[in-house]
Each structure stands twice: as structure tokens, then as C-alpha cells.
Design a protein around this motif. Structure first.
Motif, PDB file in Angstrom:
ATOM      1  N   THR A 198      17.720  -5.779 -27.586  1.00  0.00           N
ATOM      2  CA  THR A 198      16.389  -5.919 -26.999  1.00  0.00           C
ATOM      3  C   THR A 198      16.178  -4.885 -25.897  1.00  0.00           C
ATOM      4  OG1 THR A 198      16.321  -8.292 -27.483  1.00  0.00           O
ATOM      5  CG2 THR A 198      14.809  -7.479 -25.794  1.00  0.00           C
ATOM      6  N   SER A 218       7.592 -10.286 -25.348  1.00  0.00           N
ATOM      7  CA  SER A 218       8.896 -10.523 -24.734  1.00  0.00           C
ATOM      8  C   SER A 218       8.940 -10.090 -23.275  1.00  0.00           C
ATOM      9  CB  SER A 218       9.989  -9.774 -25.506  1.00  0.00           C
ATOM     10  OG  SER A 218      10.087 -10.253 -26.825  1.00  0.00           O
ATOM     11  N   ARG A 239       7.269  -6.658 -28.419  1.00  0.00           N
ATOM     12  CA  ARG A 239       7.641  -6.089 -27.113  1.00  0.00           C
ATOM     13  C   ARG A 239       6.693  -6.573 -26.010  1.00  0.00           C
ATOM     14  NH1 ARG A 239       8.932  -1.430 -30.307  1.00  0.00           N
ATOM     15  NH2 ARG A 239       6.845  -0.585 -30.019  1.00  0.00           N
TER      16      ARG A 239
END
Length: 222
Positions: free
Chosen positions: A105, A183, A180
Motif C-alpha cells: 500500500t 484509503s 487510493r
């Protein structure tokens, strides 16, 4: 308050990485380049470190809070040495999947990739070198017996039908970009508006769901 508590957790993770993870993984790399096998108890210590981080990440996307912090970046770049250079990296990545998820990530963020490329770096487990296979001598084709040829099925094979979805044009909504945004940012103030601004009604269908036990729906993302 909540912000002070999260800041203290970030500091705690930074201390843990500098005092425990960095020395331990650094010793492992030195063992490897000295061509010395790691002691059995040393491997157990490394697995214990990964297990403790993996347990913490079982119900969390990031180490602290709902978005990436310097604690995640610090840990990911410490793990970079381990995942890139040690022979046990692949087994460890499969065993402790939550740690591997956090590492990926962080490393797949556009800014991280930009920094790595600027110094000629990359991330992840290096691909194994393929062994060149020597060409095997071709077996001589046996001529088919006349009776065998007569017995062959002459029925034409049915052509595989094309999937009608393959002919659709590509969607303007890039799901990885939304992941993205979701998150790394607040859902209501940033991620949700971004989604509806970029939603492609021709390529996707969006449903609104009401949960029966909505009071129990406290964790937005795992």
C-alpha cells in the motif's frame, strides 16, 4: 484528545522500528551477504516481529488511524531491505499477509514510486532468474494408420463465442485511483465527493444499500 493519542501511537511505532525492526533486519541482511546461515532462534525472532505487526494490522488498514502516516512509511522502507534482499522474503510475505499488504500500500503510492524512480529503485520481491531450458529433441511423428484416420471425428468444432462485455469501451472511472483516495483521505469530506465527481454511469452501476443492523456497522474499511 484523539489527535494527541494518535500522535503518541505514531511516535511509539517510530521507536519500535528504530530500536527493534531496523537492528534485527539489518543483522539478517549482514548474515546473508556474509554467506552465513541464520541461527534457528534468529529466524524465530524475525517471525515473532512480523507476527506482532501482522496481528496489529488484522483489523486495521494502517498502523495508526484511517490514513497513511510517517509510521507506515518508516516501517515500509525498513521492510524494503528485507523483502528485496533476503532469500526467505517470499515465504515471509505469504505467511504474514497483513504486513505484506501494508508494505505494498505504501510502496504503490504515486509519490513513493516517484521517489524510488528518481534514485533508480523499485519495490517488491525481485523476480527469480529464469533458467534456460535446453531444447529437447523432437520426437518423430508416427504416421497414422489408415484405419485410425478413418475413425477420427470429422465433426467441426464449435467456435468459442466472444464475450459481449469485451466489446464495451474502457470506463473513465479508474478503480485503483478511487482506492487510493478512499484509503488515504476522509470518506465524507474527500473520498465520497471524488467518487461521485468521477463516477461513470455508462460503465458502472451504483447501488445504495441500507443495513439491517446499521448500529453495528462501526468499521468502514478492513
Amino acid at each position: 484528545n484523539a489527535e494527541s493519542w494518535e500522535n503518541s501511537l505514531v511516535d511509539a511505532w517510530l521507536d519500535m522500528v528504530s530500536s527493534e525492526a531496523e537492528p534485527l533486519l539489518g543483522h539478517a541482511v549482514r548474515y546473508h551477504y556474509s554467506q552465513v546461515d541464520l541461527p534457528t532462534d534468529f529466524n524465530e525472532t524475525i517471525e515473532g516481529l512480523f507476527q506482532s505487526i501482522d496481528n496489529w494490522l488484522e483489523t486495521r488498514t494502517f498502523l495508526v488511524g484511517e490514513r497513511q502516516t510517517v509510521a507506515d512509511i518508516n516501517l515500509a522502507f525498513t521492510l524494503q531491505i528485507f523483502y528485496r534482499f533476503l532469500p526467505t522474503n517470499e515465504a515471509i510475505s505469504k505467511k504474514f499477509k497483513n504486513v505484506w499488504r501494508l508494505y505494498n500500500t505504501v510502496m504503490q503510492q504515486p509519490k513513493t514510486i516517484e521517489v524510488l524512480r528518481s534514485v533508480g529503485g523499485t519495490f517488491g520481491i525481485p523476480p527469480k532468474a529464469k533458467e534456460e531450458k535446453k531444447p529437447e529433441p523432437k520426437a518423430e511423428k508416427k504416421e497414422k494408420d489408415t484405419h485410425e484416420q478413418d475413425d477420427e471425428d470429422d465433426t467441426p468444432k464449435e467456435e468459442k463465442k466472444a464475450n459481449p462485455l469485451d466489446s464495451l469501451p474502457p470506463s473513465k472511472l479508474v478503480l485503483d485511483a478511487f482506492k487510493r483516495e478512499y484509503s488515504n483521505n476522509d470518506t465524507r469530506s474527500h473520498a465520497a465527493p471524488w467518487f461521485f465527481q468521477n463516477f461513470d454511469s455508462e460503465g458502472y452501476t451504483c447501488f445504495w444499500a441500507n443495513y439491517k443492523y446499521n448500529k453495528e456497522n462501526k468499521m468502514q474499511f478492513m
